[in-house]
Design a protein around this motif. Sequence first.
Motif, PDB file in Angstrom:
ATOM      1  N   ARG A 158     -57.354   8.224  -1.577  1.00 24.64           N
ATOM      2  CA  ARG A 158     -58.746   8.523  -1.245  1.00 24.64           C
ATOM      3  C   ARG A 158     -59.663   7.852  -2.264  1.00 24.64           C
ATOM      4  NH1 ARG A 158     -59.015  14.921   0.077  1.00 24.64           N
ATOM      5  NH2 ARG A 158     -61.250  14.435   0.176  1.00 24.64           N
ATOM      6  N   PRO A 159     -60.874   7.456  -1.853  1.00 23.97           N
ATOM      7  CA  PRO A 159     -61.790   6.784  -2.780  1.00 23.97           C
ATOM      8  C   PRO A 159     -61.984   7.576  -4.063  1.00 23.97           C
ATOM      9  CG  PRO A 159     -62.635   6.630  -0.549  1.00 23.97           C
ATOM     10  CD  PRO A 159     -61.439   7.549  -0.489  1.00 23.97           C
ATOM     11  N   GLY A 160     -61.942   6.872  -5.189  1.00 28.03           N
ATOM     12  CA  GLY A 160     -62.147   7.489  -6.492  1.00 28.03           C
ATOM     13  C   GLY A 160     -60.875   7.752  -7.260  1.00 28.03           C
ATOM     14  N   VAL A 161     -59.731   7.818  -6.578  1.00 25.70           N
ATOM     15  CA  VAL A 161     -58.481   8.144  -7.269  1.00 25.70           C
ATOM     16  C   VAL A 161     -58.094   7.042  -8.239  1.00 25.70           C
ATOM     17  CG1 VAL A 161     -56.006   8.502  -6.969  1.00 25.70           C
ATOM     18  CG2 VAL A 161     -57.609   9.664  -5.452  1.00 25.70           C
ATOM     19  N   MET A 162     -58.121   5.796  -7.830  1.00 19.87           N
ATOM     20  CA  MET A 162     -57.723   4.712  -8.729  1.00 19.87           C
ATOM     21  C   MET A 162     -58.700   4.577  -9.891  1.00 19.87           C
ATOM     22  SD  MET A 162     -54.824   3.324  -7.796  1.00 19.87           S
ATOM     23  CE  MET A 162     -54.589   1.562  -8.078  1.00 19.87           C
ATOM     24  N   GLU A 163     -59.956   4.857  -9.623  1.00 16.20           N
ATOM     25  CA  GLU A 163     -60.947   4.836 -10.708  1.00 16.20           C
ATOM     26  C   GLU A 163     -60.620   5.898 -11.747  1.00 16.20           C
ATOM     27  OE1 GLU A 163     -62.558   2.603  -7.393  1.00 16.20           O
ATOM     28  OE2 GLU A 163     -61.590   4.563  -7.535  1.00 16.20           O
ATOM     29  N   ARG A 164     -60.281   7.095 -11.304  1.00 19.37           N
ATOM     30  CA  ARG A 164     -59.938   8.174 -12.248  1.00 19.37           C
ATOM     31  C   ARG A 164     -58.672   7.858 -13.030  1.00 19.37           C
ATOM     32  NH1 ARG A 164     -61.762  11.294  -7.846  1.00 19.37           N
ATOM     33  NH2 ARG A 164     -59.647  11.803  -7.140  1.00 19.37           N
ATOM     34  N   SER A 175     -59.090   0.860 -11.448  1.00 16.66           N
ATOM     35  CA  SER A 175     -60.064   0.310 -10.503  1.00 16.66           C
ATOM     36  C   SER A 175     -59.945  -1.211 -10.460  1.00 16.66           C
ATOM     37  CB  SER A 175     -61.477   0.702 -10.918  1.00 16.66           C
ATOM     38  OG  SER A 175     -61.827   0.014 -12.117  1.00 16.66           O
ATOM     39  N   TYR A 176     -60.635  -1.813  -9.510  1.00 14.95           N
ATOM     40  CA  TYR A 176     -60.643  -3.271  -9.405  1.00 14.95           C
ATOM     41  C   TYR A 176     -61.138  -3.895 -10.705  1.00 14.95           C
ATOM     42  CZ  TYR A 176     -61.860  -7.930  -7.573  1.00 14.95           C
ATOM     43  OH  TYR A 176     -61.964  -9.285  -7.347  1.00 14.95           O
ATOM     44  N   GLU A 177     -62.185  -3.318 -11.274  1.00 20.71           N
ATOM     45  CA  GLU A 177     -62.741  -3.846 -12.525  1.00 20.71           C
ATOM     46  C   GLU A 177     -61.751  -3.671 -13.672  1.00 20.71           C
ATOM     47  OE1 GLU A 177     -65.638  -3.342  -9.534  1.00 20.71           O
ATOM     48  OE2 GLU A 177     -64.326  -1.798 -10.409  1.00 20.71           O
ATOM     49  N   ASP A 178     -61.062  -2.522 -13.717  1.00 17.81           N
ATOM     50  CA  ASP A 178     -60.049  -2.308 -14.759  1.00 17.81           C
ATOM     51  C   ASP A 178     -58.932  -3.336 -14.643  1.00 17.81           C
ATOM     52  OD1 ASP A 178     -61.318   0.010 -15.789  1.00 17.81           O
ATOM     53  OD2 ASP A 178     -60.353   1.264 -14.265  1.00 17.81           O
ATOM     54  N   VAL A 179     -58.470  -3.541 -13.424  1.00 18.08           N
ATOM     55  CA  VAL A 179     -57.341  -4.428 -13.183  1.00 18.08           C
ATOM     56  C   VAL A 179     -57.709  -5.881 -13.480  1.00 18.08           C
ATOM     57  CG1 VAL A 179     -55.919  -5.375 -11.306  1.00 18.08           C
ATOM     58  CG2 VAL A 179     -56.171  -2.893 -11.565  1.00 18.08           C
ATOM     59  N   GLN A 180     -58.951  -6.259 -13.216  1.00 17.38           N
ATOM     60  CA  GLN A 180     -59.367  -7.631 -13.493  1.00 17.38           C
ATOM     61  C   GLN A 180     -59.284  -7.971 -14.976  1.00 17.38           C
ATOM     62  OE1 GLN A 180     -63.259  -7.589 -11.376  1.00 17.38           O
ATOM     63  NE2 GLN A 180     -62.535  -9.485 -10.438  1.00 17.38           N
ATOM     64  N   GLN A 181     -59.299  -6.956 -15.831  1.00 14.72           N
ATOM     65  CA  GLN A 181     -59.191  -7.208 -17.275  1.00 14.72           C
ATOM     66  C   GLN A 181     -57.820  -7.768 -17.645  1.00 14.72           C
ATOM     67  OE1 GLN A 181     -61.939  -6.875 -19.288  1.00 14.72           O
ATOM     68  NE2 GLN A 181     -62.898  -6.479 -17.292  1.00 14.72           N
ATOM     69  N   VAL A 182     -56.797  -7.442 -16.838  1.00 14.32           N
ATOM     70  CA  VAL A 182     -55.448  -7.939 -17.137  1.00 14.32           C
ATOM     71  C   VAL A 182     -54.996  -9.002 -16.141  1.00 14.32           C
ATOM     72  CG1 VAL A 182     -54.776  -5.769 -18.232  1.00 14.32           C
ATOM     73  CG2 VAL A 182     -54.274  -6.117 -15.802  1.00 14.32           C
ATOM     74  N   ASN A 183     -55.719  -9.148 -15.023  1.00 10.78           N
ATOM     75  CA  ASN A 183     -55.316 -10.104 -13.993  1.00 10.78           C
ATOM     76  C   ASN A 183     -56.565 -10.489 -13.207  1.00 10.78           C
ATOM     77  OD1 ASN A 183     -54.198 -11.499 -11.811  1.00 10.78           O
ATOM     78  ND2 ASN A 183     -52.412 -10.136 -11.674  1.00 10.78           N
ATOM     79  N   ASP A 184     -57.232 -11.548 -13.643  1.00 10.49           N
ATOM     80  CA  ASP A 184     -58.561 -11.828 -13.097  1.00 10.49           C
ATOM     81  C   ASP A 184     -58.547 -12.451 -11.710  1.00 10.49           C
ATOM     82  OD1 ASP A 184     -57.675 -14.348 -13.716  1.00 10.49           O
ATOM     83  OD2 ASP A 184     -59.334 -14.858 -15.054  1.00 10.49           O
TER      84      ASP A 184
END
Length: 400
Positions: free
Chosen positions: A99-105, A109-118
């Motif tokens: 559900r929306p918000g789970v990966m952010e918590r 999140s997409y932004e978090d993941v881009q820090q390790v894999n852009d």
Amino acid sequence: MRQPLTGITIADFTQLMQGGWAAQKLGDMGADVIKIEPPRGEPSRHYSAAGKFHEGVSPYFLTMNRNKRSLPIDLKSDEGREVALDVIAEADVLMQNFRPGVMERLGLSYEDVQQVNDDIIYVSASGYGSTGPYSDRPGQDLLYQAMTGLTSYTGRSDDPPTPAGTVVIDEHSATSIALNVMFALFHRDRTGQGQKLDASLLNSAVDLQCQEATIALNMDVDVERGRKTHGHPTLWPPYGVYEATDGYVAIGMADLHHVADTLDVDGLEQYDSEREQFEHRDEIHDAIEAATSEMPAERVVEDLVDVDVQAVEMSGIEDLPDDPQVQHNEMLIEVEHPNGGTYTTTGSPVELSETPMEVRQRPPRRGEHSVAVLQEIGYEDSEIDRLVDGGIVLVEEDEE
């Protein structure tokens, strides 16, 4: 033989059909799908079908998890999140349908993941979409059929709203997700740019009804059911289902008078135009069925096919293995069962001449591949032992 997605790695956080079947389709084409699931295992491992399991395993899980490797991680722990990020750093695609918000918590999140894999391709699939007035609602296939009108024109007019006999929205969404991941991989191959994909069951339910929505929203036509078993709410007879002495037959779109002549049905000459045939579809259905109900289904089909009218006998799903065309198309395959032996399931609906679908891996036991995956991304044995001992990562069930 290299498959189209050989060398592509998918960090698969998905569960159930919408995401799980989508990831399996990519695995069938060669992707290395690493199934990152909760320590207890993803929900479909625990769902029975008609109150039963197949050799101790949920048939739902068996359906959607071949060609995957299992890595259960406690994502709620800081260490578990770091392990997940290490897997993601080596992946081409991340797929999740929480559900929306789970990966952010979870800090994924997409932004978090881009820090390790852009250049990651990040797939978010949900019920209603990542944002909007319904985004926080839970949902299941039946709800989307109901709220988008599909149940209102399925079945007969005297029946209550009727859902489809299978989870058509989940199935369409899974296929759409897999297709759009391919688009994104092709784009990245051309440009080097990753992106985020946002899919939802609601969007899939609307997309599935493209013809009916276009008719209903642009024309003075009511998309509604007839009293009989017509095949579609806006098509005219003989398109529909008719009773025979020993079952039912389905007749496709054809010239009404040609069908009437073939089956010796009188009184239909007055219905000359498609409009008249549609307006009198119930009466026409009764007239045709009066003839077919006096004949065996096989004879009805033979008589119609002989004059180039599309018709088939109605069958049950249990009859699929006996159908010679299903056999010829190899649409039912045998897959190794996680607990030994094999089970029968569906194959790939599209045949690729040079890179066919291949079952390389049966559905995984929970935690079966934890050690191998972590070793591949650089973890030392001592680190793996510490994660396992601390309950951050789980190993194969029978080793617990």
